[in-house]
Motif scaffolding. Structure first.
Motif, PDB file in Angstrom:
ATOM      1  N   ARG A  53       0.834  -1.205   0.000  1.00  0.00           N
ATOM      2  CA  ARG A  53       0.000   0.000   0.000  1.00  0.00           C
ATOM      3  C   ARG A  53       0.867   1.252   0.000  1.00  0.00           C
ATOM      4  NH1 ARG A  53      -1.685   3.522   3.824  1.00  0.00           N
ATOM      5  NH2 ARG A  53      -0.435   2.384   5.365  1.00  0.00           N
ATOM      6  N   HIS A  57      -3.838   3.521  -2.317  1.00  0.00           N
ATOM      7  CA  HIS A  57      -3.796   2.556  -3.415  1.00  0.00           C
ATOM      8  C   HIS A  57      -3.016   1.320  -2.986  1.00  0.00           C
ATOM      9  CE1 HIS A  57      -4.885   6.024  -5.955  1.00  0.00           C
ATOM     10  NE2 HIS A  57      -5.359   5.130  -6.797  1.00  0.00           N
ATOM     11  N   TYR A  59      -0.628  -1.682  -4.681  1.00  0.00           N
ATOM     12  CA  TYR A  59       0.183  -1.919  -5.880  1.00  0.00           C
ATOM     13  C   TYR A  59       0.590  -3.389  -5.965  1.00  0.00           C
ATOM     14  CZ  TYR A  59       0.622   3.141  -6.309  1.00  0.00           C
ATOM     15  OH  TYR A  59       0.356   4.484  -6.459  1.00  0.00           O
ATOM     16  N   HIS A  61       3.074  -5.981  -8.828  1.00  0.00           N
ATOM     17  CA  HIS A  61       3.980  -5.906  -9.975  1.00  0.00           C
ATOM     18  C   HIS A  61       4.270  -7.298 -10.497  1.00  0.00           C
ATOM     19  CE1 HIS A  61       6.967  -7.251  -7.108  1.00  0.00           C
ATOM     20  NE2 HIS A  61       7.906  -7.234  -8.031  1.00  0.00           N
ATOM     21  N   PHE A 110      -8.002  -2.505 -11.632  1.00  0.00           N
ATOM     22  CA  PHE A 110      -6.603  -2.100 -11.677  1.00  0.00           C
ATOM     23  C   PHE A 110      -6.342  -1.187 -12.872  1.00  0.00           C
ATOM     24  CE2 PHE A 110      -6.078  -5.820  -8.971  1.00  0.00           C
ATOM     25  CZ  PHE A 110      -5.036  -5.447  -8.129  1.00  0.00           C
ATOM     26  N   ARG A 112      -2.754   0.583 -15.024  1.00  0.00           N
ATOM     27  CA  ARG A 112      -1.296   0.567 -15.148  1.00  0.00           C
ATOM     28  C   ARG A 112      -0.680   1.852 -14.609  1.00  0.00           C
ATOM     29  NH1 ARG A 112       1.535  -2.413 -20.083  1.00  0.00           N
ATOM     30  NH2 ARG A 112      -0.020  -3.994 -20.634  1.00  0.00           N
ATOM     31  N   VAL A 113       0.495   1.695 -14.013  1.00  0.00           N
ATOM     32  CA  VAL A 113       1.332   2.846 -13.697  1.00  0.00           C
ATOM     33  C   VAL A 113       2.282   3.007 -14.886  1.00  0.00           C
ATOM     34  CG1 VAL A 113       3.068   3.789 -12.135  1.00  0.00           C
ATOM     35  CG2 VAL A 113       1.164   2.454 -11.220  1.00  0.00           C
ATOM     36  N   GLU A 118       7.329   7.278 -11.461  1.00  0.00           N
ATOM     37  CA  GLU A 118       6.372   6.826 -10.459  1.00  0.00           C
ATOM     38  C   GLU A 118       6.517   5.325 -10.211  1.00  0.00           C
ATOM     39  OE1 GLU A 118       1.548   6.723  -9.556  1.00  0.00           O
ATOM     40  OE2 GLU A 118       2.298   7.511 -11.463  1.00  0.00           O
ATOM     41  N   LYS A 119       6.706   4.581 -11.285  1.00  0.00           N
ATOM     42  CA  LYS A 119       6.898   3.130 -11.158  1.00  0.00           C
ATOM     43  C   LYS A 119       8.101   2.824 -10.281  1.00  0.00           C
ATOM     44  CE  LYS A 119       6.480   0.719 -14.984  1.00  0.00           C
ATOM     45  NZ  LYS A 119       6.823   0.023 -16.256  1.00  0.00           N
ATOM     46  N   VAL A 122       7.299   3.636  -6.490  1.00  0.00           N
ATOM     47  CA  VAL A 122       6.441   2.708  -5.745  1.00  0.00           C
ATOM     48  C   VAL A 122       7.137   1.364  -5.531  1.00  0.00           C
ATOM     49  CG1 VAL A 122       4.311   3.827  -6.442  1.00  0.00           C
ATOM     50  CG2 VAL A 122       5.173   1.941  -7.808  1.00  0.00           C
ATOM     51  N   VAL A 151       3.587  -2.515 -13.416  1.00  0.00           N
ATOM     52  CA  VAL A 151       3.088  -2.155 -12.095  1.00  0.00           C
ATOM     53  C   VAL A 151       1.638  -1.714 -12.240  1.00  0.00           C
ATOM     54  CG1 VAL A 151       3.320  -0.587 -10.125  1.00  0.00           C
ATOM     55  CG2 VAL A 151       5.365  -1.478 -11.254  1.00  0.00           C
ATOM     56  N   ARG A 153      -2.108  -0.634 -10.042  1.00  0.00           N
ATOM     57  CA  ARG A 153      -2.626  -0.149  -8.777  1.00  0.00           C
ATOM     58  C   ARG A 153      -4.151  -0.204  -8.786  1.00  0.00           C
ATOM     59  NH1 ARG A 153      -1.197   6.308  -9.299  1.00  0.00           N
ATOM     60  NH2 ARG A 153      -2.690   6.806 -10.940  1.00  0.00           N
TER      61      ARG A 153
END
Length: 218
Positions: A53, A57, A59, A61, A110, A112-113, A118-119, A122, A151, A153
């Motif tokens: 978390r 959110h 996450y 992967h 879900f 995508r990131v 940002e990916k 996280v 990834v 979320r």
């Protein structure tokens, strides 16, 4: 307050329902393993995955060619569950044996990131969650590694929490039976660290701050 929707309504064991979002966060942060349900051409499948978390959110992967990740990335409705088992409740009758547990169910879709920065953030957040300070020392992910990783979320906007922590609930007629009754606790202990070969004189890191009372004490 947690959301109250048709899907999050608890009908069985309503007294175990909890609506405090802090309890939801605590279950996710301690568990870090989500069982995720998807529907495939072959039928329903539930797969356990590492999940963490960041704010509001969750996450996950995986590799870009993962069937699960590909399925989840389509934005179809999904469901995640987190469960922590805390012990057995041993009653005087077979019927009233039960368990202590904390569980959370999250509904949503879900996404995508896509942003590389940002990916990376996280993914590093997950490492810091399990081993505080470690991203200051390890080699961080390369552009190639980030490109090969998907990834996803899901927002924590629709969730329910159920906590069972009550004692023995025997029938009055069984209270005089000469049988031991009570709780058999389960506790997760983290550590001690088990070093890899070839570390030489490298000092052992201290990750105990991430685990509180669960950290191994010699």
């Amino acid at each position: 307050m947690l959301s109250t929707t048709k899907r999050t309504e608890i009908n069985k064991g309503q007294h175990k329902a909890v609506f405090d979002p802090d309890q939801l966060d605590a279950i996710i942060d301690e568990s870090l393993i989500a069982h995720i349900a998807i529907t495939t051409e072959s039928g329903p499948v539930i797969i356990p995955m590492l999940a963490w978390r960041v704010d509001r959110h969750i996450y996950v992967h995986g590799a870009n060619n993962s069937r699960l990740m590909h399925n989840l990335s389509k934005g179809e409705p999904s469901c995640l569950t987190f469960t922590l088992f805390d012990g057995w409740v041993l009653a005087r009758s077979a019927f009233h044996h039960s368990a202590h547990y904390r569980s959370a169910v999250i509904f949503g879709t879900f996404e995508r990131v896509e942003d590389k920065q940002e990916k990376d953030q996280v993914l590093n957040h997950f490492i810091e969650h399990i081993a505080p300070g470690r991203t200051d020392h390890v080699r961080l992910s390369s552009d190639k590694e980030l490109a090969a990783t998907m990834v996803l979320r899901i927002p924590l906007t629709e969730a329910s929490v159920k906590i069972s922590c009550s004692g023995v609930n025997d029938d009055k007629s069984d209270l005089e039976r000469p049988v031991w009754a009570g709780v058999l606790p389960y506790r997760t202990v983290v550590g001690p660290l088990e070093p890899a070969d070839g570390l030489g004189d490298l000092p052992e890191p201290d990750y105990s701050t991430a685990y509180g009372d669960r950290w191994h004490r010699s």
